[in-house]
Design an enzyme around this catalytic site. Structure first.
Site, PDB file in Angstrom:
ATOM      1  N   GLU A 123      -2.607  10.614   3.283  1.00  0.00           N
ATOM      2  CA  GLU A 123      -3.778  10.890   4.119  1.00  0.00           C
ATOM      3  C   GLU A 123      -3.723  12.334   4.583  1.00  0.00           C
ATOM      4  OE1 GLU A 123      -5.248   6.913   6.293  1.00  0.00           O
ATOM      5  OE2 GLU A 123      -3.333   7.656   7.047  1.00  0.00           O
ATOM      6  N   TRP A 165      -8.726   9.786  16.015  1.00  0.00           N
ATOM      7  CA  TRP A 165      -7.263   9.920  15.976  1.00  0.00           C
ATOM      8  C   TRP A 165      -6.738  11.089  15.146  1.00  0.00           C
ATOM      9  CZ3 TRP A 165      -4.669   9.572  11.266  1.00  0.00           C
ATOM     10  CH2 TRP A 165      -5.404   9.012  10.196  1.00  0.00           C
ATOM     11  N   ASP A 180       0.258   5.333   0.626  1.00  0.00           N
ATOM     12  CA  ASP A 180      -0.799   6.185   1.187  1.00  0.00           C
ATOM     13  C   ASP A 180      -0.497   7.670   1.250  1.00  0.00           C
ATOM     14  OD1 ASP A 180      -2.552   4.281   2.141  1.00  0.00           O
ATOM     15  OD2 ASP A 180      -1.503   4.060   4.048  1.00  0.00           O
ATOM     16  N   ASP A 198       3.533   0.819   9.331  1.00  0.00           N
ATOM     17  CA  ASP A 198       4.244   1.504  10.418  1.00  0.00           C
ATOM     18  C   ASP A 198       5.421   2.314   9.907  1.00  0.00           C
ATOM     19  OD1 ASP A 198       2.493   0.339  12.237  1.00  0.00           O
ATOM     20  OD2 ASP A 198       3.748  -1.447  12.446  1.00  0.00           O
ATOM     21  N   GLU A 227       0.834  -1.200   0.000  1.00  0.00           N
ATOM     22  CA  GLU A 227       0.000   0.000   0.000  1.00  0.00           C
ATOM     23  C   GLU A 227       0.868   1.249   0.000  1.00  0.00           C
ATOM     24  OE1 GLU A 227      -3.418  -0.220   2.734  1.00  0.00           O
ATOM     25  OE2 GLU A 227      -3.077   1.894   3.197  1.00  0.00           O
TER      26      GLU A 227
END
Ligand code: NAG
Length: 293
Positions: free
Chosen positions: A110, A200, A108, A133, A106
């Site tokens: 965000e 979060w 990403d 991570d 993946e």
């Protein structure tokens, strides 16, 4: 054979330019429907100008998202996004590539919203073989809610580069020689979504989504994909090594791009897992290359 000599000379010239580097090809503006379909909550996606622009809407009932029709092994993927304006605290707008299996790869982007006038955070991550991570976080050098900006990924066998407009903000080098998995044999689809993550996202979950401000709207255009399309089960790209993004110019950044990456590093970085010694007492192996930036 004259032509053979000529080809060899050309090959040498290409090798000489191996360290040149180059910006990815200019994306082509294509409408949403060419490359993408809605994933869920179809009525929360609004279409404009024949689908050349769209909006994702988030309200207290649902967010929404879309995904590419095809899956791809390597290529250049970009879109232009105008983030949720005003009070966007608690919302996350994501743009990512992901394979579909259990040990998934993946890539990403965000975008974590914030209270009116407070800065967005752009978090990036890379998963290889199901392991992530690897978060890095930056502030942007502009207000991403005011205008469209392009966000793109260049992915080949040598590196994954995250770009904001034409500026590389992160490079994940193939560090197979250091024992780190690199995405190369699992086709990925491209996804985007807008959802509520107020547990979060903003100031670590302290700032909650203010539903009286709903709907939250992120706008998109220019749905460019230039990749090697492959079936979901494919293990390699049929044109591997032959496309522009495979060539020497795209196997490393050039000096100008490294300078810009260092500028982002020094001025806008909030967090880098590579320097987090509390979390990683021993530096993850691929970080040796991150540090060399
Ligand atoms: C939101 O604003 C606060 C205060 O300026 C800042 O500490 C935080 O990093 C910003 N972004 C997010 C997503 O929390």
């Amino acid at each position: 054979m004259a032509s053979y000599t000529w080809i060899r000379t050309l090959g040498l010239l290409l090798m000489v330019s191996a360290t040149m580097g180059a910006a990815p090809k200019k994306p082509v503006d294509v409408p949403f429907g060419r490359n993408y379909v809605p994933t869920w909550a179809f009525d929360h996606i609004k279409y404009f100008n024949g689908g050349s622009e769209i909006q994702l809407h988030l309200d207290k009932y649902t967010g929404t998202g879309f995904q590419s029709k095809g899956s791809y092994l390597f290529g250049h993927f970009s879109m232009q996004i105008k983030m949720v304006p005003g009070d966007s605290a608690g919302t996350v707008t994501a743009f990512y590539l992901s394979s579909q299996n259990s040990e998934h790869d993946e890539i990403d982007f965000e975008f974590l919203g914030n209270r009116t006038g407070q800065p967005y955070i752009l978090q990036t991550n890379v998963f290889t073989g199901g392991k992530g991570d690897r978060e890095q976080r930056i502030y942007l050098w502009f207000d991403p809610t005011k205008d469209y900006h392009s966000y793109s990924v260049l992915w080949n066998l040598y590196q994954i580069v995250f770009f904001v407009d034409d500026i590389p903000i992160r490079v994940f080098k193939n560090s197979k020689d250091l024992g780190v998995k690199f995405p190369f044999d699992q086709p990925m689809k491209i996804y985007s979504s807008l959802w509520n993550a107020d547990d979060w996202a903003t100031r670590g979950g302290l700032e909650k989504t203010d539903w009286s401000k709903a709907p939250f709207v992120a706008a998109y255009k220019s749905f460019h994909i230039d990749g090697c399309e492959a079936s979901v089960e494919a293990k390699f790209c049929a044109t591997q090594g032959k496309r522009w993004w495979d060539q020497n110019d795209y196997r490393d950044l050039d000096a100008f791009q490294y300078r810009r990456l260092r500028w982002v590093r020094s001025k806008y970085t909030i967090y880098n897992y590579c320097t987090d010694r509390t979390r990683y007492p021993t530096m993850p192996p691929e970080c040796r290359r991150d540090r060399d930036v």
